[in-house]
Write an enzyme that holds these catalytic residues in place. Structure first.
Site, PDB file in Angstrom:
ATOM      1  N   SER A  96      -8.361  13.013   0.082  1.00 34.08           N
ATOM      2  CA  SER A  96      -6.965  12.599   0.193  1.00 34.08           C
ATOM      3  C   SER A  96      -6.679  11.459  -0.774  1.00 34.08           C
ATOM      4  CB  SER A  96      -6.663  12.161   1.630  1.00 34.08           C
ATOM      5  OG  SER A  96      -6.866  13.226   2.522  1.00 34.08           O
ATOM      6  N   LYS A 124       1.918  -0.556  11.016  1.00 31.74           N
ATOM      7  CA  LYS A 124       1.299  -0.626   9.683  1.00 31.74           C
ATOM      8  C   LYS A 124       1.831   0.527   8.857  1.00 31.74           C
ATOM      9  CE  LYS A 124      -3.289  -2.068  11.107  1.00 31.74           C
ATOM     10  NZ  LYS A 124      -4.585  -1.411  11.207  1.00 31.74           N
TER      11      LYS A 124
END
Ligand code: ADP
Length: 153
Positions: free
Chosen positions: A131, A43
């Site tokens: 983040s 991924k």
């Protein structure tokens, strides 16, 4: 006494000053902290390159022999067994983090009974750092230096 080894697992996309604060404070509790960047090579959905993040972290903690950095792709509870780590270190910013962390901690305890999750409450000056927001700002070419313990181009 056996060494108190903690894993600090996360995506760290990117690793922020908030994460840095958790590690520094964790060093008062643990003999060793392993920053473990969860990564699934199939991924490819990271924003910041995994190798770049490892390099930046190695640079950031180069004078801190009790901190190491690894990339992993397995259950965190199994990683803890493999490393002989008895603790999972996590940060808590708010009630949303709490809800999420509460359920992960229950599952981790079920999967690895010897593993204790330890939570540090985020310092107020870093509580707003996420983040996700840093990725957004960076994407639109905003300056994110203020939020990171290293500089990024
Ligand atoms: P994950 O994808 O596992 O949530 P993150 O990289 O987002 O990983 O976060 C790793 C850990 O750091 C989590 O426990 C998270 O709550 C904590 N954390 C995230 N941002 C901050 C911050 N600003 N201050 C302190 N802890 C934080």
């Amino acid at each position: 006494m056996p060494k108190r080894i903690a894993i600090f697992p996360g995506s760290f996309d990117p690793f922020t000053k908030g994460h840095h604060d958790i590690v520094q404070r964790g060093l008062k509790i643990f003999d060793e902290i392993v920053i473990a960047i969860g990564y699934n090579s199939k991924k490819q959905n990271r924003y910041f390159d995994i190798d770049l993040m490892v390099n930046k972290l190695e640079e950031t903690f180069q004078n801190e022999s009790k901190v190491s950095i690894i990339v992993y792709n397995k259950l965190t509870s199994n990683l803890a067994k493999d490393l002989g780590a008895g603790f999972l270190l996590r940060g808590l910013r708010n009630t949303t983090d709490f809800e999420y962390e509460n359920s992960i901690a229950q599952v981790n305890k079920y999967l690895n009974e010897g593993l204790e999750s330890v939570f540090l409450i985020t310092a107020p000056e870093y509580a707003a750092i996420s983040s996700t927001i840093i990725r957004e700002v960076h994407k639109f070419r905003g300056n994110v230096d203020e939020f990171l313990p290293y500089t990024i181009e």
